[in-house]
Scaffold this motif. Sequence first.
Motif, mmCIF file in Angstrom:
data_model
loop_
_atom_site.group_PDB
_atom_site.id
_atom_site.type_symbol
_atom_site.label_atom_id
_atom_site.label_comp_id
_atom_site.label_asym_id
_atom_site.label_seq_id
_atom_site.Cartn_x
_atom_site.Cartn_y
_atom_site.Cartn_z
ATOM 1 N N TRP A 91 0.845 -1.186 0.000
ATOM 2 C CA TRP A 91 0.000 0.000 0.000
ATOM 3 C C TRP A 91 0.881 1.237 0.000
ATOM 4 O O TRP A 91 1.946 1.244 0.588
ATOM 5 C CB TRP A 91 -0.890 0.031 1.244
ATOM 6 N N ARG A 92 0.386 2.292 -0.641
ATOM 7 C CA ARG A 92 1.092 3.574 -0.652
ATOM 8 C C ARG A 92 0.113 4.664 -0.248
ATOM 9 O O ARG A 92 -0.981 4.759 -0.792
ATOM 10 C CB ARG A 92 1.648 3.860 -2.038
ATOM 11 N N TRP A 93 0.504 5.491 0.726
ATOM 12 C CA TRP A 93 -0.297 6.634 1.167
ATOM 13 C C TRP A 93 0.004 7.753 0.185
ATOM 14 O O TRP A 93 1.103 8.303 0.166
ATOM 15 C CB TRP A 93 0.096 7.001 2.593
ATOM 16 N N ASP A 94 -0.965 8.100 -0.663
ATOM 17 C CA ASP A 94 -0.697 9.073 -1.718
ATOM 18 C C ASP A 94 -0.916 10.529 -1.300
ATOM 19 O O ASP A 94 -0.936 11.416 -2.137
ATOM 20 C CB ASP A 94 -1.481 8.748 -2.988
ATOM 21 N N MET A 95 -1.030 10.791 -0.006
ATOM 22 C CA MET A 95 -1.175 12.164 0.483
ATOM 23 C C MET A 95 0.155 12.774 0.911
ATOM 24 O O MET A 95 0.209 13.935 1.280
ATOM 25 C CB MET A 95 -2.156 12.210 1.660
ATOM 26 N N THR A 96 1.232 11.968 0.895
ATOM 27 C CA THR A 96 2.548 12.489 1.233
ATOM 28 C C THR A 96 3.539 12.095 0.146
ATOM 29 O O THR A 96 3.368 11.057 -0.504
ATOM 30 C CB THR A 96 3.044 11.936 2.594
ATOM 31 N N PRO A 97 4.571 12.912 -0.069
ATOM 32 C CA PRO A 97 5.539 12.611 -1.133
ATOM 33 C C PRO A 97 6.283 11.296 -0.943
ATOM 34 O O PRO A 97 6.587 10.618 -1.911
ATOM 35 C CB PRO A 97 6.526 13.780 -1.081
ATOM 36 N N ASP A 98 6.558 10.929 0.318
ATOM 37 C CA ASP A 98 7.316 9.700 0.555
ATOM 38 C C ASP A 98 6.453 8.445 0.532
ATOM 39 O O ASP A 98 6.961 7.335 0.532
ATOM 40 C CB ASP A 98 8.100 9.771 1.860
ATOM 41 N N GLY A 99 5.118 8.608 0.515
ATOM 42 C CA GLY A 99 4.218 7.471 0.446
ATOM 43 C C GLY A 99 4.035 6.729 1.743
ATOM 44 O O GLY A 99 3.383 5.690 1.781
ATOM 45 N N LEU A 100 4.601 7.237 2.825
ATOM 46 C CA LEU A 100 4.491 6.566 4.117
ATOM 47 C C LEU A 100 3.274 7.074 4.872
ATOM 48 O O LEU A 100 2.968 8.264 4.851
ATOM 49 C CB LEU A 100 5.756 6.792 4.945
ATOM 50 N N TYR A 101 2.599 6.174 5.537
ATOM 51 C CA TYR A 101 1.385 6.479 6.282
ATOM 52 C C TYR A 101 1.728 6.696 7.746
ATOM 53 O O TYR A 101 2.327 5.829 8.381
ATOM 54 C CB TYR A 101 0.413 5.308 6.150
ATOM 55 N N THR A 102 1.382 7.883 8.256
ATOM 56 C CA THR A 102 1.532 8.129 9.687
ATOM 57 C C THR A 102 0.240 8.769 10.194
ATOM 58 O O THR A 102 -0.457 9.457 9.441
ATOM 59 C CB THR A 102 2.712 9.069 10.007
ATOM 60 N N ILE A 103 -0.053 8.552 11.441
ATOM 61 C CA ILE A 103 -1.244 9.144 12.044
ATOM 62 C C ILE A 103 -1.150 10.673 11.990
ATOM 63 O O ILE A 103 -2.133 11.355 11.723
ATOM 64 C CB ILE A 103 -1.420 8.649 13.494
ATOM 65 N N ARG A 104 0.035 11.213 12.202
ATOM 66 C CA ARG A 104 0.223 12.663 12.163
ATOM 67 C C ARG A 104 -0.169 13.228 10.786
ATOM 68 O O ARG A 104 -0.834 14.255 10.699
ATOM 69 C CB ARG A 104 1.674 13.018 12.476
ATOM 70 N N ASP A 105 0.264 12.562 9.701
ATOM 71 C CA ASP A 105 -0.077 13.032 8.355
ATOM 72 C C ASP A 105 -1.581 12.953 8.093
ATOM 73 O O ASP A 105 -2.161 13.842 7.483
ATOM 74 C CB ASP A 105 0.673 12.218 7.296
ATOM 75 N N VAL A 106 -2.213 11.876 8.546
ATOM 76 C CA VAL A 106 -3.661 11.733 8.362
ATOM 77 C C VAL A 106 -4.396 12.822 9.129
ATOM 78 O O VAL A 106 -5.306 13.465 8.596
ATOM 79 C CB VAL A 106 -4.153 10.339 8.823
ATOM 80 N N TYR A 107 -4.005 13.040 10.358
ATOM 81 C CA TYR A 107 -4.656 14.065 11.175
ATOM 82 C C TYR A 107 -4.478 15.447 10.547
ATOM 83 O O TYR A 107 -5.426 16.224 10.463
ATOM 84 C CB TYR A 107 -4.113 14.047 12.603
ATOM 85 N N ALA A 108 -3.263 15.746 10.072
ATOM 86 C CA ALA A 108 -3.011 17.041 9.431
ATOM 87 C C ALA A 108 -3.854 17.189 8.169
ATOM 88 O O ALA A 108 -4.443 18.241 7.916
ATOM 89 C CB ALA A 108 -1.528 17.187 9.102
ATOM 90 N N TRP A 109 -3.938 16.131 7.389
ATOM 91 C CA TRP A 109 -4.723 16.171 6.158
ATOM 92 C C TRP A 109 -6.203 16.363 6.466
ATOM 93 O O TRP A 109 -6.877 17.181 5.850
ATOM 94 C CB TRP A 109 -4.491 14.893 5.357
ATOM 95 N N LEU A 110 -6.722 15.599 7.433
ATOM 96 C CA LEU A 110 -8.130 15.727 7.802
ATOM 97 C C LEU A 110 -8.438 17.097 8.399
ATOM 98 O O LEU A 110 -9.478 17.684 8.114
ATOM 99 C CB LEU A 110 -8.530 14.629 8.784
ATOM 100 N N SER A 111 -7.543 17.615 9.207
ATOM 101 C CA SER A 111 -7.754 18.930 9.806
ATOM 102 C C SER A 111 -7.788 20.008 8.736
ATOM 103 O O SER A 111 -8.626 20.910 8.774
ATOM 104 C CB SER A 111 -6.647 19.240 10.813
ATOM 105 N N CYS A 112 -6.897 19.921 7.776
ATOM 106 C CA CYS A 112 -6.863 20.881 6.661
ATOM 107 C C CYS A 112 -8.137 20.754 5.841
ATOM 108 O O CYS A 112 -8.765 21.742 5.481
ATOM 109 C CB CYS A 112 -5.639 20.618 5.798
#
Length: 149
Positions: A91-112
């Motif tokens: 799986w690749r998290w396509d919301m970040t350039p490195d493709g890594l999934y972190t809770i911090r990135d998800v929270y930042a994306w959802l908050s935005c």
Amino acid sequence: MMKVVGDGGKTSFWDERWVGDVYFRRKFYRLYNLSEDKEKMVGEMGEWVGEEWRWKWAWRRELFDREVVRLNELISILDRSHIKRGVQDTWRWDMTPDGLYTIRDVYAWLSCKESEEAEDAGSDSGFDLIWNKFSPLKVIIHAWRLLWE
């Protein structure tokens, strides 16, 4: 999230987004309806001939000319994919350039996303209810999935 196909053993050919932003079942619904391989994984839809991957098709009937045109469109999209022997699908998290999934990135994306939607709608978007710390985890996850599907 997006599937990155290795050998295709764990990726549904028709029902997962694995080449670009395309769900083949939706984009090529007529071909899907004619396919005898609706449940097959990517790795089961072809075979290796020497060092080359070749797609195999099984249809309920012979394709009409307009369906052959759609099949050629599908094949041109598939030409961008690269099936790899001995490499598992990931799986690749396509919301970040490195493709890594972190809770911090998800929270930042959802908050935005929440603040953008609140500005557009002029009201709360519903995410404040999901992230209510008094809700059980199962309820939070279920609500989050419902909002995004």
